[in-house]
Design a protein around this motif. Structure first.
Motif, PDB file in Angstrom:
ATOM      1  N   UNK A 174     -57.386 -53.322  84.228  1.00 43.84           N
ATOM      2  CA  UNK A 174     -56.945 -53.864  85.501  1.00 43.84           C
ATOM      3  C   UNK A 174     -55.645 -54.631  85.341  1.00 43.84           C
ATOM      4  N   UNK A 175     -55.033 -54.958  86.466  1.00 43.16           N
ATOM      5  CA  UNK A 175     -53.904 -55.887  86.479  1.00 43.16           C
ATOM      6  C   UNK A 175     -54.441 -57.212  87.007  1.00 43.16           C
ATOM      7  N   UNK A 176     -53.902 -58.318  86.547  1.00 40.16           N
ATOM      8  CA  UNK A 176     -54.408 -59.611  87.012  1.00 40.16           C
ATOM      9  C   UNK A 176     -54.102 -59.818  88.492  1.00 40.16           C
ATOM     10  N   UNK A 177     -54.977 -60.521  89.166  1.00 39.01           N
ATOM     11  CA  UNK A 177     -54.793 -60.839  90.580  1.00 39.01           C
ATOM     12  C   UNK A 177     -53.885 -62.044  90.696  1.00 39.01           C
ATOM     13  N   UNK A 178     -53.109 -62.079  91.735  1.00 43.01           N
ATOM     14  CA  UNK A 178     -52.222 -63.214  91.977  1.00 43.01           C
ATOM     15  C   UNK A 178     -53.008 -64.467  92.297  1.00 43.01           C
ATOM     16  N   UNK A 179     -52.308 -65.552  92.406  1.00 40.24           N
ATOM     17  CA  UNK A 179     -52.951 -66.807  92.764  1.00 40.24           C
ATOM     18  C   UNK A 179     -52.606 -67.893  91.770  1.00 40.24           C
ATOM     19  N   UNK A 180     -52.669 -69.107  92.243  1.00 48.71           N
ATOM     20  CA  UNK A 180     -52.345 -70.243  91.393  1.00 48.71           C
ATOM     21  C   UNK A 180     -53.462 -70.493  90.389  1.00 48.71           C
ATOM     22  N   UNK A 181     -53.150 -71.272  89.381  1.00 44.27           N
ATOM     23  CA  UNK A 181     -54.183 -71.616  88.389  1.00 44.27           C
ATOM     24  C   UNK A 181     -55.304 -72.407  89.031  1.00 44.27           C
ATOM     25  N   UNK A 182     -54.982 -73.257  90.001  1.00 44.26           N
ATOM     26  CA  UNK A 182     -56.014 -74.021  90.700  1.00 44.26           C
ATOM     27  C   UNK A 182     -56.953 -73.091  91.448  1.00 44.26           C
ATOM     28  N   UNK A 215     -64.309 -64.038  83.368  1.00 44.43           N
ATOM     29  CA  UNK A 215     -65.657 -63.502  83.226  1.00 44.43           C
ATOM     30  C   UNK A 215     -65.667 -62.143  82.554  1.00 44.43           C
ATOM     31  N   UNK A 216     -64.696 -61.298  82.910  1.00 47.86           N
ATOM     32  CA  UNK A 216     -64.620 -59.975  82.290  1.00 47.86           C
ATOM     33  C   UNK A 216     -64.318 -60.085  80.806  1.00 47.86           C
ATOM     34  N   UNK A 217     -63.333 -60.899  80.477  1.00 48.70           N
ATOM     35  CA  UNK A 217     -62.899 -61.014  79.080  1.00 48.70           C
ATOM     36  C   UNK A 217     -63.979 -61.679  78.214  1.00 48.70           C
ATOM     37  N   UNK A 277     -51.969 -36.455  74.122  1.00 48.21           N
ATOM     38  CA  UNK A 277     -53.332 -36.783  74.493  1.00 48.21           C
ATOM     39  C   UNK A 277     -53.441 -38.280  74.761  1.00 48.21           C
ATOM     40  N   UNK A 278     -54.237 -38.639  75.718  1.00 51.90           N
ATOM     41  CA  UNK A 278     -54.449 -40.033  76.077  1.00 51.90           C
ATOM     42  C   UNK A 278     -55.140 -40.774  74.938  1.00 51.90           C
ATOM     43  N   UNK A 279     -54.734 -42.006  74.738  1.00 50.84           N
ATOM     44  CA  UNK A 279     -55.376 -42.873  73.771  1.00 50.84           C
ATOM     45  C   UNK A 279     -56.877 -42.916  74.076  1.00 50.84           C
ATOM     46  N   UNK A 280     -57.721 -42.848  73.054  1.00 53.68           N
ATOM     47  CA  UNK A 280     -59.166 -42.851  73.285  1.00 53.68           C
ATOM     48  C   UNK A 280     -59.634 -44.121  73.974  1.00 53.68           C
ATOM     49  N   UNK A 281     -58.888 -45.197  73.852  1.00 55.53           N
ATOM     50  CA  UNK A 281     -59.225 -46.426  74.548  1.00 55.53           C
ATOM     51  C   UNK A 281     -59.229 -46.209  76.054  1.00 55.53           C
ATOM     52  N   UNK A 282     -58.358 -45.335  76.537  1.00 54.92           N
ATOM     53  CA  UNK A 282     -58.239 -45.093  77.972  1.00 54.92           C
ATOM     54  C   UNK A 282     -58.854 -43.756  78.395  1.00 54.92           C
ATOM     55  N   UNK A 283     -59.715 -43.204  77.581  1.00 53.90           N
ATOM     56  CA  UNK A 283     -60.303 -41.890  77.858  1.00 53.90           C
ATOM     57  C   UNK A 283     -61.293 -41.916  79.016  1.00 53.90           C
ATOM     58  N   UNK A 284     -62.006 -43.019  79.191  1.00 54.77           N
ATOM     59  CA  UNK A 284     -63.048 -43.112  80.233  1.00 54.77           C
ATOM     60  C   UNK A 284     -63.081 -44.564  80.702  1.00 54.77           C
ATOM     61  N   UNK A 285     -62.332 -44.865  81.750  1.00 55.79           N
ATOM     62  CA  UNK A 285     -62.143 -46.267  82.122  1.00 55.79           C
ATOM     63  C   UNK A 285     -62.769 -46.625  83.472  1.00 55.79           C
ATOM     64  N   UNK A 341     -67.195 -54.233  75.613  1.00 48.97           N
ATOM     65  CA  UNK A 341     -66.262 -53.132  75.346  1.00 48.97           C
ATOM     66  C   UNK A 341     -64.858 -53.686  75.587  1.00 48.97           C
ATOM     67  N   UNK A 342     -63.814 -52.985  75.192  1.00 44.20           N
ATOM     68  CA  UNK A 342     -62.460 -53.509  75.390  1.00 44.20           C
ATOM     69  C   UNK A 342     -62.130 -53.730  76.871  1.00 44.20           C
ATOM     70  N   UNK A 343     -61.410 -54.786  77.123  1.00 42.19           N
ATOM     71  CA  UNK A 343     -60.876 -55.079  78.446  1.00 42.19           C
ATOM     72  C   UNK A 343     -59.355 -55.064  78.299  1.00 42.19           C
ATOM     73  N   UNK A 344     -58.715 -54.172  79.041  1.00 42.05           N
ATOM     74  CA  UNK A 344     -57.270 -54.004  78.952  1.00 42.05           C
ATOM     75  C   UNK A 344     -56.640 -54.607  80.206  1.00 42.05           C
ATOM     76  N   UNK A 345     -55.815 -55.624  79.996  1.00 41.08           N
ATOM     77  CA  UNK A 345     -55.126 -56.274  81.104  1.00 41.08           C
ATOM     78  C   UNK A 345     -53.686 -55.780  81.100  1.00 41.08           C
ATOM     79  N   UNK A 346     -53.346 -55.003  82.119  1.00 41.61           N
ATOM     80  CA  UNK A 346     -51.996 -54.442  82.234  1.00 41.61           C
ATOM     81  C   UNK A 346     -51.106 -55.422  82.980  1.00 41.61           C
ATOM     82  N   UNK A 347     -49.812 -55.425  82.677  1.00 42.96           N
ATOM     83  CA  UNK A 347     -48.920 -56.352  83.396  1.00 42.96           C
ATOM     84  C   UNK A 347     -48.789 -55.953  84.856  1.00 42.96           C
ATOM     85  N   UNK A 348     -48.692 -56.952  85.715  1.00 41.97           N
ATOM     86  CA  UNK A 348     -48.410 -56.726  87.129  1.00 41.97           C
ATOM     87  C   UNK A 348     -46.929 -56.936  87.310  1.00 41.97           C
TER      88      UNK A 348
END
Length: 147
Positions: free
Chosen positions: A108-116, A127-129, A1-9, A134-141
């Motif tokens: 989500x996965x983070x968007x590319x781009x420089x720090x600048x 802004x999201x974090x 079963x899917x983790x409840x954290x990811x039940x409704x994303x 509610x939890x914000x899950x940042x998956x590796x790209x």
């Protein structure tokens, strides 16, 4: 079963490439138990300034993005809903959709781009974090990590 954290994303996607990268990372985590996904694409309004592209062009791009998500997730039996959202603050618009959808998390996965670039564009990730109720899950790209 899917983790409840990811039940409704809520799954924000910004481009076809972003949709591919995000779905590649989220699919293995949803495969076992399904779950419900609301994929969203935010058409950022200029807040009084002229928009860069017409609404029709942006909606067509969103449909192309959602086609990528649908091909990936629906094939595995994951319940998928898509929504084009409009707002001047992308993070706030995504979080409002998460509230309306009663999401267990924003993923989500983070968007590319420089720090600048991220600093100058008022980074949506920050802004999201910082503003989430509610939890914000940042998956590796993987492409960014290996590139």
């Amino acid at each position: 079963m899917t983790d409840t954290l990811l039940q409704r994303i809520v799954l924000p996607v910004a481009s076809e490439e972003d949709a591919e990268a995000t779905c590649e990372q989220v699919l293995p985590r949803l495969r076992d138990g399904g779950g419900e996904v609301l994929a969203v694409h935010v058409v950022e309004k200029a807040g009084g300034a002229p928009d860069k592209a017409s609404v029709e062009q942006r909606e067509e791009a969103a449909r192309d993005i959602f086609a990528v998500v649908g091909e990936t997730l629906a094939a595995d039996g994951i319940d998928l809903e898509t929504r084009i959202l409009y707002g001047t603050d992308v993070a706030e618009t995504i979080l409002d959709a998460a509230d309306e959808f009663d999401a267990s998390a924003v993923v989500f996965t983070p968007r590319g781009g420089s720090r600048w670039l991220k600093l100058l564009t008022s980074d949506t990730t920050t802004g999201l974090v910082q503003n989430a109720d509610r939890p914000v899950v940042v998956l590796p790209d993987e492409a960014e990590a290996n590139g």
